[in-house]
Design a protein around this motif. Structure first.
Motif, PDB file in Angstrom:
ATOM      1  N   ALA A 127       0.854  -1.171  -0.178  1.00 34.32           N
ATOM      2  CA  ALA A 127       0.011  -0.041   0.123  1.00 34.32           C
ATOM      3  C   ALA A 127       0.630   1.292   0.160  1.00 34.32           C
ATOM      4  O   ALA A 127       0.296   2.284  -0.759  1.00 34.32           O
ATOM      5  N   LEU A 128       2.015   1.239   0.627  1.00 38.82           N
ATOM      6  CA  LEU A 128       2.845   2.497   0.806  1.00 38.82           C
ATOM      7  C   LEU A 128       3.502   2.604  -0.431  1.00 38.82           C
ATOM      8  O   LEU A 128       3.568   3.687  -1.015  1.00 38.82           O
ATOM      9  N   GLU A 129       3.917   1.665  -1.073  1.00 36.51           N
ATOM     10  CA  GLU A 129       4.675   1.674  -2.436  1.00 36.51           C
ATOM     11  C   GLU A 129       3.530   2.070  -3.482  1.00 36.51           C
ATOM     12  O   GLU A 129       3.679   3.137  -4.376  1.00 36.51           O
ATOM     13  N   PHE A 130       2.105   1.780  -3.398  1.00 37.74           N
ATOM     14  CA  PHE A 130       1.166   2.157  -4.222  1.00 37.74           C
ATOM     15  C   PHE A 130       0.909   3.641  -4.111  1.00 37.74           C
ATOM     16  O   PHE A 130       1.059   4.550  -5.122  1.00 37.74           O
ATOM     17  N   VAL A 131       0.826   4.267  -2.938  1.00 39.98           N
ATOM     18  CA  VAL A 131       0.681   5.588  -2.642  1.00 39.98           C
ATOM     19  C   VAL A 131       1.797   6.531  -3.209  1.00 39.98           C
ATOM     20  O   VAL A 131       1.590   7.541  -3.561  1.00 39.98           O
ATOM     21  N   HIS A 132       3.030   5.893  -3.014  1.00 40.55           N
ATOM     22  CA  HIS A 132       4.153   6.714  -3.292  1.00 40.55           C
ATOM     23  C   HIS A 132       4.325   6.724  -4.854  1.00 40.55           C
ATOM     24  O   HIS A 132       4.345   8.034  -5.419  1.00 40.55           O
ATOM     25  N   ARG A 133       3.892   5.694  -5.366  1.00 41.68           N
ATOM     26  CA  ARG A 133       3.675   5.992  -7.002  1.00 41.68           C
ATOM     27  C   ARG A 133       2.774   6.729  -7.377  1.00 41.68           C
ATOM     28  O   ARG A 133       3.135   7.497  -8.665  1.00 41.68           O
ATOM     29  N   GLU A 134       1.712   6.610  -7.065  1.00 45.32           N
ATOM     30  CA  GLU A 134       0.414   7.230  -7.592  1.00 45.32           C
ATOM     31  C   GLU A 134       0.420   8.641  -7.140  1.00 45.32           C
ATOM     32  O   GLU A 134      -0.467   9.447  -7.855  1.00 45.32           O
ATOM     33  N   MET A 135       0.565   9.028  -5.906  1.00 45.05           N
ATOM     34  CA  MET A 135       0.150  10.098  -5.459  1.00 45.05           C
ATOM     35  C   MET A 135       1.514  10.974  -4.703  1.00 45.05           C
ATOM     36  O   MET A 135       1.178  12.240  -4.733  1.00 45.05           O
TER      37      MET A 135
END
Length: 561
Positions: A405-413
């Motif tokens: 989840a942390l990697e997703f947020v970093h990549r997308e937002m």
């Protein structure tokens, strides 16, 4: 192929008028919002004090009278012309970011504004009986002097019991007690036909008891709740532990801070939260209750974070990255509300200089601005700007997927700081709208037990990195991708947030079976709005209102995988 862990590359965005309105909005906040907020807070405080001076018998009598007013009002509704039922709260009063668009169409209002009293603090049963508009600041003011507290105390003062039960509520003790609704012992509910019932987990209304959480008030009106109390001490002994590494390393350190791999219960703290400041740095905070005598021993540091001139809590915690691990004692009530004054870190966007010492010393006592006033004064253009260029979302994800989840947020937002708060998601007798992963109890993952799966709230609150750099950012698309990620990973999005879910995807994320059962059994269909109707983004058309009024409940649907 681009590295999946790297943020997306975006083009520069041209500034428009609304950018400058947002940039200089602090002028309105300082000269209008803050002064009026302080008057409102003072007026509420006086009302709370007046209520506390009344006897329990008188408060209960007034409560019973107000319940009958709700029943009478419901019976005045003409189903053929009056619209679907909801509360009379103004759209801008809600703490969440949603526009409350369902109130911008024809509807039938029932006033619940009188339901803001603490009815009883029962020290023998260890239960607080309260009305739905009692907020967290009000109840901690009453219970903490008794060395008692709700098992789960949501951080922001303005959050109400009704919102936390009908919707979602969490705190740093949720790894022990679950979500706020899991600590409820009984609920008093006014149903669509005017009946007043008391629902518990083991009486004839147990299905309603399990159906109310996450239903957004669409099964009936909650008019009081009995909530579990726990004994507490005067101080919280808080340990700040810095963590450095990649996002997966930070996620693992976070899990280790409260869910020891050897399963030793003595190592589990009373409170825990994490803050991720960059893609390589975070601070984990673990707290245990401590007595006044322990806190005042020679050599121990007491930090009264509630004083108006004190550094904002998230910035104070960030100093651990330079100082290294340290320990201090914080008065318990001040610890509960540590994020109120700066609204987590949103205060930095509202007042860019609000964290400076001169402002904190001179005007910090006016903080925080009341969220309802911020919303009431922002106008349609600024509201839409925030939807497109700002993120306020919570991602409830299984503990073992926090790193993803942390990697997703970093990549997308690229939103930082991020808030981490664990919570148990219980395996209940019925399958409610949110539920653990099937078979989780056989996986024996870190933090899980045979009766509950450990989840984490990943709080995403701030302007995304691309917006801060002046790049293009499509908030609706980003939220849509976030929601799809949540669905694919058996995770959830609290409904206070702006949502891009269509009805199919909404019921892919949440389970409809028990909710539909309660809608049918208790006559909510055609009287109360459905939870998707209330959560759906956009102004409701008259056709949608008519269809909802004439609804014959059909099973909520989802695409088959």
């Amino acid at each position: 192929m681009a590295d999946v862990h790297e943020p997306l590359v975006r083009r520069k965005r041209k500034k428009v008028l609304v950018d400058y309105l947002v940039q200089f909005r602090w002028i309105l906040v300082i000269f209008v919002v803050l002064p009026i907020s302080s008057l409102i807070y003072f007026n509420i405080f006086l009302g709370d004090m007046w209520s506390a001076m009344k006897s329990e018998k008188k408060r209960q009598k007034q409560h019973d009278e107000n319940v009958q007013k709700v029943v009478k009002r419901l019976k005045q509704r003409d189903p053929k012309k009056d619209g679907l039922v909801c509360t009379a709260r103004k759209p801008w009063i809600a703490v969440g970011m949603r526009n409350v668009d369902y109130k911008r169409a024809r509807h039938f209002e029932v006033d619940l504004s009188a339901f803001r009293n603490i009815l009883e603090i029962d020290k023998e049963r260890m239960v607080a009986k309260v009305e739905p508009l009692v907020n967290m600041g009000q109840i901690t003011r009453a219970t903490c002097p008794m060395n008692l507290a709700l098992a789960v105390v949501a951080e922001l003062d303005d959050l109400t019991v009704g919102g936390l039960i009908n919707g979602y509520g969490i705190e740093g003790s949720s790894h022990l007690y679950g979500l706020f609704s899991d600590t409820v012992v009984a609920m008093e509910v006014v149903l669509a036909d005017g009946r007043v019932v008391r629902a518990t987990k083991d009486n004839e209304y147990s299905d309603l008891f399990y159906g109310i959480p996450w239903s957004q008030g669409t099964l009936g009106f909650l008019v009081s709740a009995e909530i579990k109390l726990i004994p507490v001490k005067e101080y919280m002994k808080l340990t700040y532990t810095p963590v450095k590494g990649n996002l997966k390393d930070i996620a693992q350190a976070y899990a280790d801070s409260f869910a020891p791999r050897d399963g030793d219960p003595a190592k589990v703290p009373d409170f825990v939260e994490g803050m991720v400041y960059t893609e390589s740095e975070g601070v984990m905070m673990t707290g245990v209750y401590a007595s006044k005598e322990e806190a005042k021993k020679k050599g121990n540091k007491i930090n009264s974070v509630g004083w108006w001139f004190k550094p904002w809590f998230y910035q104070h915690a960030q100093t651990a990255l330079k100082r290294g691990e340290f320990v201090e004692y914080i008065p318990t009530r001040e610890y509960y509300h540590r994020h109120t004054r700066c609204l987590y870190w949103e205060g930095k966007l509202i007042l860019p200089f609000g964290d400076q010492f001169w402002f904190r010393f001179l005007l910090g006592w006016l903080m925080p601005p009341k969220v309802s006033l911020l919303k009431a004064t922002q106008g349609e253009a600024i509201r839409n700007y925030y939807h497109d260029n700002h993120v306020i979302q919570d991602m409830l994800v299984p503990l073992y997927k926090v790193g993803d989840a942390l990697e997703f947020v970093h990549r997308e937002m690229e939103v930082y700081p991020l808030w981490l708060c664990p919570h148990r998601l219980y395996k209940l007798p019925v399958k409610t709208m949110v539920y653990p992963e099937p078979g989780f109890e056989h996986q024996h993952r870190q933090g899980d037990t045979s009766y509950a799966q450990m989840f984490t709230d990943v709080g995403v609150y701030y302007a995304p990195g691309p917006v801060l750099r002046g790049e293009e950012f499509n908030g609706a698309e980003a939220v849509h991708r976030l929601e799809q990620w949540l669905i694919e990973n058996h995770s959830y999005q609290p409904q206070y947030a702006v949502s891009e879910l269509n009805e199919k995807d909404f019921w892919r994320m949440f389970d409809a079976s028990h909710y539909e059962h309660c809608r049918r059994k208790y006559g909510a269909v055609g009287t109360f709005m459905s939870v998707y109707y209330k959560s759906k983004k956009g102004r409701k058309t008259e056709k949608e209102v008519q269809e909802a009024e004439a609804a014959i409940l059909e099973p909520a649907y989802a695409d088959e995988a």
